[in-house]
Design a protein around this motif. Structure first.
Motif, PDB file in Angstrom:
ATOM      1  N   ARG A  84      26.809  20.220  23.915  1.00 17.90           N
ATOM      2  CA  ARG A  84      27.963  19.581  23.291  1.00 17.90           C
ATOM      3  C   ARG A  84      27.880  18.062  23.274  1.00 17.90           C
ATOM      4  O   ARG A  84      28.100  17.431  22.241  1.00 17.90           O
ATOM      5  N   THR A  85      27.573  17.488  24.414  1.00 15.07           N
ATOM      6  CA  THR A  85      27.595  16.024  24.490  1.00 15.07           C
ATOM      7  C   THR A  85      26.549  15.430  23.555  1.00 15.07           C
ATOM      8  O   THR A  85      26.816  14.514  22.789  1.00 15.07           O
ATOM      9  N   ARG A  86      25.343  15.984  23.616  1.00 15.87           N
ATOM     10  CA  ARG A  86      24.260  15.452  22.785  1.00 15.87           C
ATOM     11  C   ARG A  86      24.561  15.621  21.292  1.00 15.87           C
ATOM     12  O   ARG A  86      24.550  14.661  20.528  1.00 15.87           O
ATOM     13  N   VAL A  87      24.876  16.847  20.893  1.00 16.88           N
ATOM     14  CA  VAL A  87      25.067  17.113  19.466  1.00 16.88           C
ATOM     15  C   VAL A  87      26.304  16.376  18.934  1.00 16.88           C
ATOM     16  O   VAL A  87      26.275  15.801  17.850  1.00 16.88           O
ATOM     17  N   SER A  88      27.374  16.355  19.727  1.00 15.66           N
ATOM     18  CA  SER A  88      28.587  15.690  19.239  1.00 15.66           C
ATOM     19  C   SER A  88      28.372  14.183  19.118  1.00 15.66           C
ATOM     20  O   SER A  88      28.898  13.558  18.195  1.00 15.66           O
ATOM     21  N   LEU A  89      27.588  13.603  19.997  1.00 17.47           N
ATOM     22  CA  LEU A  89      27.277  12.175  19.862  1.00 17.47           C
ATOM     23  C   LEU A  89      26.401  11.929  18.632  1.00 17.47           C
ATOM     24  O   LEU A  89      26.600  10.960  17.895  1.00 17.47           O
ATOM     25  N   GLN A  90      25.437  12.818  18.417  1.00 19.71           N
ATOM     26  CA  GLN A  90      24.549  12.658  17.258  1.00 19.71           C
ATOM     27  C   GLN A  90      25.330  12.748  15.951  1.00 19.71           C
ATOM     28  O   GLN A  90      25.169  11.915  15.057  1.00 19.71           O
ATOM     29  N   VAL A  91      26.197  13.758  15.864  1.00 22.32           N
ATOM     30  CA  VAL A  91      26.957  13.936  14.627  1.00 22.32           C
ATOM     31  C   VAL A  91      27.974  12.800  14.464  1.00 22.32           C
ATOM     32  O   VAL A  91      28.137  12.260  13.371  1.00 22.32           O
ATOM     33  N   ALA A  92      28.613  12.415  15.566  1.00 17.38           N
ATOM     34  CA  ALA A  92      29.589  11.313  15.511  1.00 17.38           C
ATOM     35  C   ALA A  92      28.918  10.054  14.967  1.00 17.38           C
ATOM     36  O   ALA A  92      29.462   9.370  14.094  1.00 17.38           O
ATOM     37  N   MET A  93      27.737   9.768  15.467  1.00 16.12           N
ATOM     38  CA  MET A  93      27.035   8.557  15.037  1.00 16.12           C
ATOM     39  C   MET A  93      26.628   8.656  13.560  1.00 16.12           C
ATOM     40  O   MET A  93      26.752   7.688  12.819  1.00 16.12           O
ATOM     41  N   SER A  94      26.178   9.819  13.141  1.00 15.85           N
ATOM     42  CA  SER A  94      25.767   9.943  11.735  1.00 15.85           C
ATOM     43  C   SER A  94      26.992   9.885  10.813  1.00 15.85           C
ATOM     44  O   SER A  94      26.903   9.355   9.710  1.00 15.85           O
ATOM     45  N   ARG A  95      28.133  10.375  11.274  1.00 14.28           N
ATOM     46  CA  ARG A  95      29.357  10.257  10.465  1.00 14.28           C
ATOM     47  C   ARG A  95      29.777   8.797  10.291  1.00 14.28           C
ATOM     48  O   ARG A  95      30.494   8.459   9.357  1.00 14.28           O
ATOM     49  N   LEU A  96      29.343   7.954  11.232  1.00 12.53           N
ATOM     50  CA  LEU A  96      29.670   6.525  11.153  1.00 12.53           C
ATOM     51  C   LEU A  96      28.606   5.747  10.372  1.00 12.53           C
ATOM     52  O   LEU A  96      28.682   4.528  10.261  1.00 12.53           O
TER      53      LEU A  96
END
Lengths: 154, 151
Positions: free
Chosen positions: B57-69
């Motif tokens: 969760r932490t890794r994937v959610s950070l990756q997706v959050a960053m790409s959404r930005l």
């Protein structure tokens, strides 16, 4: 009021600190010897105006009574695989099941930071129950971290 | 329109690194992101990920959050870089500060994270240590309808 049932681990520590920061009542139900870090408890008590906001107990029923949120996490965290058997024994009675939920507030929501071990800290029935927020909780990680990144890098 | 306000502290290592006001602000911004009525660009910003333990969760959610930005994440896997292979944390932290705009670290000993943050000139995010998991707890107080869970 949020009740965390299980190991006084890093998640429990952070929930305690957030509770103190926001003035939210937090109860931790854990077996003796598995209490949260004492420096965390001291910090929480120091910043919290109301000393009664934080309770640590090994009495699950008492901790759950009237709770709005029931929260749990794995008993054996990463790196503790060698303690698995002992912890499974020590945490007997610290599972969230449908009986325990009846002792909480009527509309209490269920949270778990995952990964979950069904029939250990939580039953499958509770994970899949209508008051379970577990998967929405996981989704929220993304939105909140997107916000955190924005606020750190803005 | 709601705009993210820069946090007073550089790092997010502990749940006590934000004030209660900042904590609520982060959740308010998160609500706008979730409702898709906020568009913030961190174009070309790079978040480095140092994960000494496995993570979903932490890794994937950070990756997706960053790409959404509009930004990127790069994996700084301890087995393929110098981290955890003998280079002092203070050296790694100073070098990566020159490549990345922020770093998220998951490790065992909380004091290693603090040591890294001390030497990093860029924001450091605690992605879990033995002592704290502040990203988890922050998200746990989020409520879709109200912004914050009322207990």
């Amino acid at each position: 009021m949020l009740t965390f049932i299980g190991d006084g681990n890093n998640v429990a520590n952070s929930l305690i600190l957030c509770g103190a920061l926001l003035g939210v009542e937090v109860r931790i139900a854990c077996p003796k010897g598995y209490e949260p870090n004492s420096s965390v408890i001291n910090k929480a008590n120091k910043i919290s105006k109301n000393k009664n906001l934080l309770k640590i107990t090994d009495n699950v029923c008492e901790a759950v009574s009237g709770a709005n949120v029931l929260y749990t996490d794995v008993w054996s965290s990463m790196g503790e695989e060698n303690q698995l058997e002992k912890k499974d024994k020590d945490f007997y009675g610290f599972s969230i099941d449908s009986n325990l939920i009846r002792k909480a507030s009527k509309d209490a929501i269920i949270m778990h930071c995952l990964p979950a071990y069904r029939s250990k800290e939580i039953t499958d029935e509770v994970i899949e129950s209508k008051n379970s927020r577990i998967f929405e909780q996981a989704e929220n990680r993304m939105h909140v971290q997107q916000s955190l990144l924005s606020c750190l890098l803005a | 329109m709601l705009k993210p306000i820069r946090l007073a502290k550089k790092n997010f290592l502990s749940s006590l690194d934000t004030s209660s006001k900042e904590f609520l602000h982060i959740l308010e911004i998160a609500k706008s992101f979730k409702n898709k009525d906020l568009n913030i660009e961190l174009k070309d910003k790079v978040l480095g990920l140092i994960f000494d333990k496995s993570s979903t969760r932490t890794r994937v959610s950070l990756q997706v959050a960053m790409s959404r930005l509009g930004g990127y994440t790069i994996d700084l896997n301890p087995s393929t870089s110098q981290i955890g292979r003998g280079e002092p944390i203070k050296d790694t932290a100073r070098v990566l500060s020159r490549y990345c705009d922020a770093i998220a670290i998951r490790t065992f000993d909380h004091s290693d994270l603090e040591e890294y943050a001390k030497w990093s000139t860029k924001p450091v995010i605690n992605a879990l240590t033995d002592l704290e998991h502040p990203c988890q707890a922050l998200a746990d107080f989020f409520d879709n309808s109200r912004g914050i869970l009322k207990f």
